[in-house]
Design a protein around this motif. Structure first.
Motif, mmCIF file in Angstrom:
data_model
loop_
_atom_site.group_PDB
_atom_site.id
_atom_site.type_symbol
_atom_site.label_atom_id
_atom_site.label_comp_id
_atom_site.label_asym_id
_atom_site.label_seq_id
_atom_site.Cartn_x
_atom_site.Cartn_y
_atom_site.Cartn_z
ATOM 1 N N VAL A 112 51.123 49.433 31.147
ATOM 2 C CA VAL A 112 50.404 50.711 31.194
ATOM 3 C C VAL A 112 48.909 50.481 30.974
ATOM 4 O O VAL A 112 48.073 51.098 31.641
ATOM 5 C CB VAL A 112 50.983 51.711 30.163
ATOM 6 N N PHE A 113 48.550 49.568 30.073
ATOM 7 C CA PHE A 113 47.139 49.259 29.845
ATOM 8 C C PHE A 113 46.485 48.686 31.102
ATOM 9 O O PHE A 113 45.349 49.024 31.442
ATOM 10 C CB PHE A 113 46.990 48.288 28.670
ATOM 11 N N GLY A 114 47.198 47.807 31.819
ATOM 12 C CA GLY A 114 46.685 47.273 33.070
ATOM 13 C C GLY A 114 46.478 48.372 34.106
ATOM 14 O O GLY A 114 45.495 48.360 34.857
ATOM 15 N N MET A 115 47.383 49.347 34.136
ATOM 16 C CA MET A 115 47.220 50.477 35.068
ATOM 17 C C MET A 115 46.028 51.341 34.681
ATOM 18 O O MET A 115 45.314 51.848 35.556
ATOM 19 C CB MET A 115 48.494 51.316 35.106
ATOM 20 N N ILE A 116 45.792 51.498 33.385
ATOM 21 C CA ILE A 116 44.629 52.270 32.929
ATOM 22 C C ILE A 116 43.345 51.588 33.387
ATOM 23 O O ILE A 116 42.406 52.248 33.850
ATOM 24 C CB ILE A 116 44.653 52.444 31.399
ATOM 25 N N LEU A 117 43.302 50.268 33.258
ATOM 26 C CA LEU A 117 42.108 49.542 33.708
ATOM 27 C C LEU A 117 41.896 49.705 35.214
ATOM 28 O O LEU A 117 40.766 49.859 35.671
ATOM 29 C CB LEU A 117 42.226 48.057 33.355
ATOM 30 N N LEU B 113 38.022 55.643 34.925
ATOM 31 C CA LEU B 113 37.908 56.849 34.112
ATOM 32 C C LEU B 113 38.200 58.067 35.001
ATOM 33 O O LEU B 113 37.294 58.698 35.546
ATOM 34 C CB LEU B 113 36.513 56.938 33.487
ATOM 35 N N THR B 114 39.482 58.359 35.152
ATOM 36 C CA THR B 114 39.922 59.478 35.988
ATOM 37 C C THR B 114 40.985 60.273 35.255
ATOM 38 O O THR B 114 41.389 59.917 34.136
ATOM 39 C CB THR B 114 40.509 58.968 37.328
ATOM 40 N N GLN B 115 41.455 61.308 35.905
ATOM 41 C CA GLN B 115 42.531 62.101 35.346
ATOM 42 C C GLN B 115 43.819 61.269 35.238
ATOM 43 O O GLN B 115 44.596 61.431 34.305
ATOM 44 C CB GLN B 115 42.774 63.334 36.200
ATOM 45 N N THR B 116 43.988 60.353 36.161
ATOM 46 C CA THR B 116 45.157 59.471 36.129
ATOM 47 C C THR B 116 45.164 58.606 34.872
ATOM 48 O O THR B 116 46.207 58.406 34.258
ATOM 49 C CB THR B 116 45.170 58.578 37.385
ATOM 50 N N ILE C 33 37.192 43.777 35.579
ATOM 51 C CA ILE C 33 38.283 44.741 35.391
ATOM 52 C C ILE C 33 39.539 44.271 36.102
ATOM 53 O O ILE C 33 40.650 44.375 35.566
ATOM 54 C CB ILE C 33 37.842 46.143 35.859
ATOM 55 N N ASP C 34 39.398 43.730 37.316
ATOM 56 C CA ASP C 34 40.562 43.221 38.043
ATOM 57 C C ASP C 34 41.209 42.039 37.325
ATOM 58 O O ASP C 34 42.435 41.948 37.242
ATOM 59 C CB ASP C 34 40.162 42.810 39.462
ATOM 60 N N ILE C 35 40.399 41.162 36.780
ATOM 61 C CA ILE C 35 40.943 40.012 36.043
ATOM 62 C C ILE C 35 41.637 40.482 34.772
ATOM 63 O O ILE C 35 42.743 40.034 34.458
ATOM 64 C CB ILE C 35 39.830 38.990 35.737
ATOM 65 N N ALA C 36 41.006 41.404 34.026
ATOM 66 C CA ALA C 36 41.607 41.902 32.784
ATOM 67 C C ALA C 36 42.919 42.632 33.061
ATOM 68 O O ALA C 36 43.904 42.452 32.329
ATOM 69 C CB ALA C 36 40.637 42.826 32.057
ATOM 70 N N SER C 37 42.961 43.437 34.108
ATOM 71 C CA SER C 37 44.209 44.147 34.407
ATOM 72 C C SER C 37 45.278 43.180 34.903
ATOM 73 O O SER C 37 46.457 43.323 34.571
ATOM 74 C CB SER C 37 43.975 45.265 35.419
ATOM 75 N N GLY C 38 44.872 42.163 35.669
ATOM 76 C CA GLY C 38 45.833 41.154 36.117
ATOM 77 C C GLY C 38 46.423 40.376 34.957
ATOM 78 O O GLY C 38 47.632 40.101 34.926
ATOM 79 N N VAL C 39 45.586 40.033 33.988
ATOM 80 C CA VAL C 39 46.072 39.342 32.791
ATOM 81 C C VAL C 39 47.020 40.251 32.011
ATOM 82 O O VAL C 39 48.079 39.811 31.530
ATOM 83 C CB VAL C 39 44.889 38.873 31.908
ATOM 84 N N SER C 40 46.675 41.514 31.899
ATOM 85 C CA SER C 40 47.533 42.468 31.192
ATOM 86 C C SER C 40 48.881 42.618 31.899
ATOM 87 O O SER C 40 49.932 42.642 31.252
ATOM 88 C CB SER C 40 46.830 43.820 31.082
ATOM 89 N N PHE C 41 48.857 42.716 33.232
ATOM 90 C CA PHE C 41 50.107 42.792 33.992
ATOM 91 C C PHE C 41 50.943 41.529 33.806
ATOM 92 O O PHE C 41 52.167 41.602 33.619
ATOM 93 C CB PHE C 41 49.829 42.983 35.485
ATOM 94 N N ALA C 42 50.288 40.368 33.842
ATOM 95 C CA ALA C 42 51.018 39.101 33.725
ATOM 96 C C ALA C 42 51.647 38.947 32.340
ATOM 97 O O ALA C 42 52.833 38.594 32.229
ATOM 98 C CB ALA C 42 50.076 37.931 34.009
ATOM 99 N N LYS D 17 46.339 60.568 31.930
ATOM 100 C CA LYS D 17 47.799 60.704 31.951
ATOM 101 C C LYS D 17 48.469 59.407 31.509
ATOM 102 O O LYS D 17 49.468 59.434 30.781
ATOM 103 C CB LYS D 17 48.266 61.087 33.354
ATOM 104 N N LEU D 18 47.921 58.284 31.939
ATOM 105 C CA LEU D 18 48.480 56.997 31.532
ATOM 106 C C LEU D 18 48.318 56.755 30.033
ATOM 107 O O LEU D 18 49.203 56.182 29.383
ATOM 108 C CB LEU D 18 47.829 55.860 32.321
ATOM 109 N N VAL D 19 47.201 57.192 29.456
ATOM 110 C CA VAL D 19 47.019 57.083 28.009
ATOM 111 C C VAL D 19 48.068 57.918 27.286
ATOM 112 O O VAL D 19 48.661 57.466 26.294
ATOM 113 C CB VAL D 19 45.587 57.516 27.599
ATOM 114 N N LEU D 20 48.336 59.111 27.774
ATOM 115 C CA LEU D 20 49.367 59.956 27.159
ATOM 116 C C LEU D 20 50.750 59.324 27.284
ATOM 117 O O LEU D 20 51.552 59.373 26.342
ATOM 118 C CB LEU D 20 49.344 61.354 27.778
#
Length: 119
Positions: A56-61, A65-68, A9-18, A71-74
């Protein structure tokens, strides 16, 4: 096993951020360097739609699975709908104001606009 999933998950979100950051950087450079309104509108569309969505996708990762994450999906859905709409509104306002692409000749514009040809 949990450590491996967290690492993925950390690698996928890092790639998404990059990748999102690269799109933001390319779009920002395009906003500065491109010659006319039409090309700059294209650069702004890249920034809004792809760059912001990937971040935003990187932040979702990262949120899990939380309320945050809900909100990010919205927020992501809101950006996905409003960004192209705003880009279209700016393009329509530019066209209505009489701005045309730099390489467009007058006889090409008359076919599009229904104007009379002065030949």
């Amino acid at each position: 096993m949990d450590l491996t999933l967290d690492l993925v998950i950390d690698i996928a979100s890092g790639v998404s951020f990059a990748i999102g950051g690269i799109f933001l950087l390319i779009g920002a450079i395009g906003m500065i360097r491109l010659p006319d309104v039409w090309a700059r509108i294209h650069a702004a569309g890249i920034i809004d739609t792809i760059g912001a969505e990937l971040i935003v996708f990187g932040m979702i990762l990262q949120a899990g699975l939380t309320q945050t994450s809900i909100k990010l999906v919205l927020i992501g859905l809101f950006l996905f709908v409003t960004s192209p709409t705003a880009t279209h509104a700016v393009a329509n306002a530019s066209f209505t104001a009489g701005l045309r692409p730099l390489g467009l000749r007058k006889n090409q514009a008359s076919d599009v606009l229904g104007e009379e040809r002065n030949s």
